[in-house]
Motif scaffolding. Structure first.
Motif, PDB file in Angstrom:
ATOM      1  N   GLN A 163       0.814  -1.223   0.000  1.00  0.00           N
ATOM      2  CA  GLN A 163       0.000   0.000   0.000  1.00  0.00           C
ATOM      3  C   GLN A 163       0.847   1.273   0.000  1.00  0.00           C
ATOM      4  O   GLN A 163       0.311   2.379   0.055  1.00  0.00           O
ATOM      5  N   GLY A 164       2.182   1.115  -0.060  1.00  0.00           N
ATOM      6  CA  GLY A 164       3.048   2.281  -0.070  1.00  0.00           C
ATOM      7  C   GLY A 164       3.257   2.895   1.300  1.00  0.00           C
ATOM      8  O   GLY A 164       3.530   4.097   1.411  1.00  0.00           O
ATOM      9  N   LEU A 165       3.176   2.072   2.356  1.00  0.00           N
ATOM     10  CA  LEU A 165       3.392   2.539   3.712  1.00  0.00           C
ATOM     11  C   LEU A 165       4.696   1.969   4.266  1.00  0.00           C
ATOM     12  O   LEU A 165       5.098   0.851   3.919  1.00  0.00           O
ATOM     13  N   ALA A 166       5.356   2.729   5.133  1.00  0.00           N
ATOM     14  CA  ALA A 166       6.547   2.224   5.816  1.00  0.00           C
ATOM     15  C   ALA A 166       6.124   1.131   6.788  1.00  0.00           C
ATOM     16  O   ALA A 166       5.079   1.224   7.439  1.00  0.00           O
ATOM     17  N   SER A 167       6.951   0.095   6.892  1.00  0.00           N
ATOM     18  CA  SER A 167       6.586  -1.060   7.716  1.00  0.00           C
ATOM     19  C   SER A 167       7.820  -1.615   8.405  1.00  0.00           C
ATOM     20  O   SER A 167       8.927  -1.595   7.860  1.00  0.00           O
ATOM     21  N   ASN A 168       7.612  -2.144   9.618  1.00  0.00           N
ATOM     22  CA  ASN A 168       8.674  -2.866  10.316  1.00  0.00           C
ATOM     23  C   ASN A 168       8.620  -4.359  10.042  1.00  0.00           C
ATOM     24  O   ASN A 168       9.500  -5.100  10.476  1.00  0.00           O
ATOM     25  N   ASP A 169       7.599  -4.790   9.336  1.00  0.00           N
ATOM     26  CA  ASP A 169       7.365  -6.225   9.132  1.00  0.00           C
ATOM     27  C   ASP A 169       7.662  -6.688   7.710  1.00  0.00           C
ATOM     28  O   ASP A 169       7.861  -7.882   7.485  1.00  0.00           O
ATOM     29  N   VAL A 170       7.665  -5.770   6.766  1.00  0.00           N
ATOM     30  CA  VAL A 170       7.840  -6.135   5.362  1.00  0.00           C
ATOM     31  C   VAL A 170       9.329  -6.159   5.007  1.00  0.00           C
ATOM     32  O   VAL A 170      10.092  -5.276   5.405  1.00  0.00           O
ATOM     33  N   LEU A 171       9.728  -7.187   4.271  1.00  0.00           N
ATOM     34  CA  LEU A 171      11.096  -7.284   3.766  1.00  0.00           C
ATOM     35  C   LEU A 171      11.092  -7.140   2.255  1.00  0.00           C
ATOM     36  O   LEU A 171      10.113  -7.485   1.594  1.00  0.00           O
ATOM     37  N   PRO A 172      12.174  -6.632   1.661  1.00  0.00           N
ATOM     38  CA  PRO A 172      13.400  -6.183   2.323  1.00  0.00           C
ATOM     39  C   PRO A 172      13.227  -4.825   2.994  1.00  0.00           C
ATOM     40  O   PRO A 172      12.297  -4.077   2.681  1.00  0.00           O
ATOM     41  N   ARG A 173      14.156  -4.536   3.888  1.00  0.00           N
ATOM     42  CA  ARG A 173      14.196  -3.220   4.508  1.00  0.00           C
ATOM     43  C   ARG A 173      15.167  -2.325   3.728  1.00  0.00           C
ATOM     44  O   ARG A 173      16.135  -2.807   3.153  1.00  0.00           O
ATOM     45  N   TYR A 174      14.876  -1.059   3.736  1.00  0.00           N
ATOM     46  CA  TYR A 174      15.738  -0.077   3.099  1.00  0.00           C
ATOM     47  C   TYR A 174      16.113   1.000   4.121  1.00  0.00           C
ATOM     48  O   TYR A 174      15.567   1.057   5.228  1.00  0.00           O
ATOM     49  N   THR A 175      17.042   1.852   3.746  1.00  0.00           N
ATOM     50  CA  THR A 175      17.551   2.896   4.634  1.00  0.00           C
ATOM     51  C   THR A 175      16.868   4.224   4.330  1.00  0.00           C
ATOM     52  O   THR A 175      16.760   4.609   3.155  1.00  0.00           O
ATOM     53  N   TRP A 176      16.417   4.904   5.367  1.00  0.00           N
ATOM     54  CA  TRP A 176      15.863   6.235   5.140  1.00  0.00           C
ATOM     55  C   TRP A 176      16.941   7.125   4.541  1.00  0.00           C
ATOM     56  O   TRP A 176      18.042   7.243   5.081  1.00  0.00           O
ATOM     57  N   ALA A 177      16.626   7.756   3.429  1.00  0.00           N
ATOM     58  CA  ALA A 177      17.594   8.595   2.716  1.00  0.00           C
ATOM     59  C   ALA A 177      17.709   9.992   3.310  1.00  0.00           C
ATOM     60  O   ALA A 177      18.355  10.861   2.737  1.00  0.00           O
ATOM     61  N   SER A 178      17.093  10.204   4.466  1.00  0.00           N
ATOM     62  CA  SER A 178      17.151  11.490   5.183  1.00  0.00           C
ATOM     63  C   SER A 178      16.485  12.613   4.412  1.00  0.00           C
ATOM     64  O   SER A 178      16.906  13.767   4.479  1.00  0.00           O
ATOM     65  N   VAL A 179      15.421  12.259   3.681  1.00  0.00           N
ATOM     66  CA  VAL A 179      14.601  13.260   3.004  1.00  0.00           C
ATOM     67  C   VAL A 179      13.149  12.797   3.078  1.00  0.00           C
ATOM     68  O   VAL A 179      12.859  11.600   2.975  1.00  0.00           O
ATOM     69  N   GLY A 180      12.254  13.737   3.301  1.00  0.00           N
ATOM     70  CA  GLY A 180      10.849  13.365   3.401  1.00  0.00           C
ATOM     71  C   GLY A 180       9.935  14.568   3.512  1.00  0.00           C
ATOM     72  O   GLY A 180      10.385  15.716   3.588  1.00  0.00           O
TER      73      GLY A 180
END
Length: 241
Positions: A163-180
């Motif tokens: 759904q295009g939401l950040a998740s702690n359960d979905v893999l793979p994980r990516y790194t926040w690029a420090s922009v938002g």
């Protein structure tokens, strides 16, 4: 829509480079790192940019001024400063710094604003004004751009749900690029003038399904060590071993 460039950190891992120069003012590809963000935001139509400072804070207005030096290319650009150096505990961390700057960021009644860290290099990123306006009118509290993990942060931060939401359960994980993109309400409840990390606010938004995320595949470097900074210098200026 306004923006804040986070530039208050000490840059301990960058010493001795940062002993006498704030990390966002170190040159990258021939100009201060922070100017890459200022110009990218200005190209997207942002005309009010807040810079939060603490370590060696006078150097920022001394070098960048109030925005007038960019006027020939970006008429009307204004730089504002949120100086945390006088706070009892110094720099307020990410969420605390944003909380302190909310009145500057939302001075025109806008609830949404851009956030970008002053110590990352992402020259390909587009601060899309249309996307920002859609976000401002939508239900989410924040939207993050995530990057493929680098060797120094192999486990990443968040996954991205279907759904295009950040998740702690979905893999793979990516790194926040420090922009938002963020909304005022994510920070309004924090105590003013106190240190506050960003992660708890993000975790709260995840729990409420209010944190959007997408993958950014452009150039992205966390300029966190002298070696990474050196790698971004023009070949003719790199130091030999």
């Amino acid at each position: 829509m306004r923006a804040i460039i986070l530039a208050a950190g000490r840059g301990e891992r960058m010493r001795p480079l940062t002993d006498h120069c704030p990390k966002p003012l170190l040159p990258v590809m021939g100009r201060p790192l922070i100017e890459w963000h200022i110009e990218a935001l200005a190209r997207a139509g942002v005309r009010d940019i807040v810079i939060n400072t603490a370590w060696l804070s006078p150097q920022f207005p001394q070098l960048l001024g109030d925005g007038a030096r960019f006027a020939a290319q970006f008429p009307g650009l204004r730089l504002h400063y949120s100086d945390e150096s006088a706070e009892p505990g110094g720099a307020l961390e990410t969420a605390g710094g944003i909380r302190r700057a909310l009145d500057l960021l939302c001075a025109d009644g806008d609830e949404a604003f851009w956030v970008v860290s002053g110590d990352v290099y992402l020259p390909d990123f587009q601060f899309d004004a249309g996307f920002a306006q859609a976000f401002a009118q939508g239900p989410l509290d924040a939207h993050l751009w995530l990057a493929p993990n680098s060797p120094h942060h192999p486990k990443g931060d968040f996954g991205i749900s279907p759904q295009g939401l950040a998740s702690n359960d979905v893999l793979p994980r990516y790194t926040w690029a420090s922009v938002g993109l963020f909304k005022r309400r994510l920070f309004a409840g924090l105590p003013l003038g106190q240190k506050a990390a960003l992660r708890p606010s993000l975790e709260d938004a995840i729990a409420r399904q209010a944190l959007g995320a997408e993958l950014y595949r452009g150039t992205w470097v966390d300029v966190g060590t002298p070696q990474r900074w050196e790698a971004l210098q023009p070949q003719s200026e790199r130091h030999s071993d």
